[in-house]
Design a protein around this motif. Structure first.
Motif, mmCIF file in Angstrom:
data_model
loop_
_atom_site.group_PDB
_atom_site.id
_atom_site.type_symbol
_atom_site.label_atom_id
_atom_site.label_comp_id
_atom_site.label_asym_id
_atom_site.label_seq_id
_atom_site.Cartn_x
_atom_site.Cartn_y
_atom_site.Cartn_z
ATOM 1 N N ASP A 183 0.828 -1.199 0.000
ATOM 2 C CA ASP A 183 0.000 0.000 0.000
ATOM 3 C C ASP A 183 0.869 1.259 0.000
ATOM 4 O O ASP A 183 0.581 2.234 -0.688
ATOM 5 C CB ASP A 183 -0.904 0.020 1.237
ATOM 6 N N ASN A 187 0.849 4.005 -2.873
ATOM 7 C CA ASN A 187 0.411 5.373 -2.590
ATOM 8 C C ASN A 187 1.455 6.394 -3.031
ATOM 9 O O ASN A 187 1.115 7.437 -3.605
ATOM 10 C CB ASN A 187 0.120 5.543 -1.095
ATOM 11 N N TYR A 188 2.710 6.110 -2.755
ATOM 12 C CA TYR A 188 3.753 7.082 -3.092
ATOM 13 C C TYR A 188 4.009 7.138 -4.598
ATOM 14 O O TYR A 188 3.973 8.201 -5.213
ATOM 15 C CB TYR A 188 5.057 6.759 -2.352
ATOM 16 N N GLY A 210 -3.008 7.619 -5.723
ATOM 17 C CA GLY A 210 -2.457 7.439 -4.391
ATOM 18 C C GLY A 210 -2.335 8.738 -3.617
ATOM 19 O O GLY A 210 -2.850 9.777 -4.005
ATOM 20 N N ASP A 211 -1.622 8.657 -2.502
ATOM 21 C CA ASP A 211 -1.412 9.790 -1.604
ATOM 22 C C ASP A 211 0.024 9.681 -1.100
ATOM 23 O O ASP A 211 0.346 8.811 -0.290
ATOM 24 C CB ASP A 211 -2.413 9.719 -0.452
ATOM 25 N N GLN A 212 0.909 10.565 -1.582
ATOM 26 C CA GLN A 212 2.323 10.440 -1.271
ATOM 27 C C GLN A 212 2.620 10.546 0.217
ATOM 28 O O GLN A 212 3.419 9.779 0.753
ATOM 29 C CB GLN A 212 3.126 11.496 -2.034
ATOM 30 N N GLY A 215 1.668 7.510 1.905
ATOM 31 C CA GLY A 215 2.642 6.471 1.589
ATOM 32 C C GLY A 215 3.864 6.541 2.476
ATOM 33 O O GLY A 215 4.354 5.514 2.963
#
Length: 299
Positions: A183, A187-188, A210-212, A215
Motif C-alpha cells: 500500500d 500510494n507514493y 495514491g497519496d504520497q 505512503g
C-alpha cells in the motif's frame, strides 16, 4: 531517483531465516498444520526460526543465508516463500554491482518459480492475499531487473503484472503491517511516476490515485512494526528522504542504523558515507569512505 529504482517492485522482505539444520519431523508437521490453517507469513514459530538466515543475507553472508533458504524449501516445497528468498538473495548480489550480469539468470529463475507456486495457490483460492503478495513481489523484482538491463518490453509486462497483483493483495487486515508495504509503495509511486514520467500516465490511470504523504507514513509504520518487510521499508525510506523529500538527516538516521546492523553490506556502507557528507559531517564521511576504500583494496 532513477526509473530503474521505481518500477513499483513490491518488495516482500523477510527479516531472517532458519539455520541450516533440518527440523525434527514433529516440528515440520506442526508447521504444515499451521500453514493449512492460515498464511505462512503469520506463523510466529517460523518467524522465530528464520531470523538468522535473512540477517545473514543482508550482511552479505550469502552462503549461510542460502543454506537456511534451502532448508525452508525442503520444509515447504510448494510454498513460494523459499523460492522468493533465493531470488532475493541473488538480487542483493546484483544491487552492489549492477553491471555484473552473472546473477541475472538465477534471480529470474527463482522469481519464475515463485510465480509458479503462487499462481497455484491463487488458483486453489482466488481470495488468497498471500499468494497475490508473492506474485506482486516476484513480478516487481523481475520488472526492476529488466529495467536495469533496458529490456523495456519485458520490464513493462512484468511491472503491469506487479501492479495488478499489488491491487489484489491490498486490504488484508490480518497480514498488516506486512502487506502495508505494498500500500505504501503504491500510494507514493502512483503519484510520483506520472509526475516524473508522463509517458507512463496512461498505465497509471488504470489504478486508483495514491497519496504520497500517506505512503511515507505507511513506510514509517512498516519500518517500525513489520517483521518481514522492515528492512525493505527502511531501504525505500532512506532513498526517498535523501532525494525526493530532501530530508538528509532522516536519511542519515536510517543509513546509520542499517550500516551498524549489517556492517558487511557494501550498499548500506556507501549510503551511510554519502549521507554523512550530505549533512556536513565531513570528517566522519572521510573516515567511513577510507574504510570503504580499505575494504575494496582487501577485496
Amino acid at each position: 531517483m532513477k526509473y530503474t529504482q521505481i518500477v513499483l517492485p513490491l518488495l516482500l522482505l523477510i527479516n531472517s531465516i532458519v539455520p541450516a539444520v533440518v527440523q525434527a519431523q514433529e516440528d515440520v508437521i506442526t508447521d504444515v498444520n499451521k500453514q493449512e490453517n492460515g498464511y505462512l507469513l503469520l506463523d510466529k514459530g517460523l518467524q522465530f526460526r528464520i531470523t538468522d538466515a535473512i540477517n545473514s543475507m543482508y550482511n552479505f553472508d550469502f552462503e549461510k543465508a542460502e543454506r537456511g533458504f534451502l532448508v525452508m524449501r525442503y520444509t515447504y516445497p510448494e510454498h513460494p516463500l523459499p523460492y522468493f528468498l533465493m531470488g532475493l538473495s541473488q538480487w542483493w548480489k546484483i544491487v552492489v554491482a549492477v553491471d555484473n550480469k552473472s546473477h541475472d539468470a538465477l534471480m529470474l529463475k527463482y522469481m519464475d518459480l515463485t510465480i509458479e507456486k503462487a499462481e497455484k495457490m491463487l488458483g486453489d483460492n482466488p481470495e488468497n492475499k498471500e499468494a497475490a503478495f508473492f506474485l506482486a513481489g516476484a513480478y516487481g523484482f523481475q520488472g526492476r531487473l529488466h529495467s536495469e538491463r533496458k529490456n523495456w518490453t519485458s520490464s513493462t509486462f512484468a511491472s503491469r503484472n506487479a501492479l495488478k497483483y499489488l491491487e489484489l493483495s491490498r486490504g488484508e487486515e490480518e497480514l498488516n503491517p506486512e502487506l502495508l508495504l505494498g500500500d505504501a509503495l503504491f500510494n507514493y509511486f502512483s503519484v510520483w511516476i506520472p509526475e516524473n514520467y508522463p509517458l507512463l500516465k496512461p498505465l497509471m490511470l488504470l489504478f486508483p490515485k495514491g497519496d504520497q504523504q500517506l505512503g511515507l507514513k505507511q513506510l514509517e509504520e512498516v519500518a517500525k512494526s513489520s517483521f518481514y518487510a522492515r528492512v525493505e521499508a527502511q531501504y525505500f525510506l532512506f532513498r526517498l528522504y535523501a532525494t525526493e523529500e530532501k530530508k538528509p538527516f532522516k536519511a542519515l538516521e536510517i543509513t546509520s542504523y542499517l550500516h551498524s546492523k549489517y556492517p558487511n553490506n557494501p550498499y548500506f556502507h556507501r549510503h551511510f558515507a554519502r549521507q554523512l557528507y550530505a549533512v556536513g559531517r565531513g570528517r566522519e564521511a572521510k573516515d567511513v569512505s577510507l574504510e570503504i576504500l580499505k575494504r575494496i583494496d582487501e577485496k
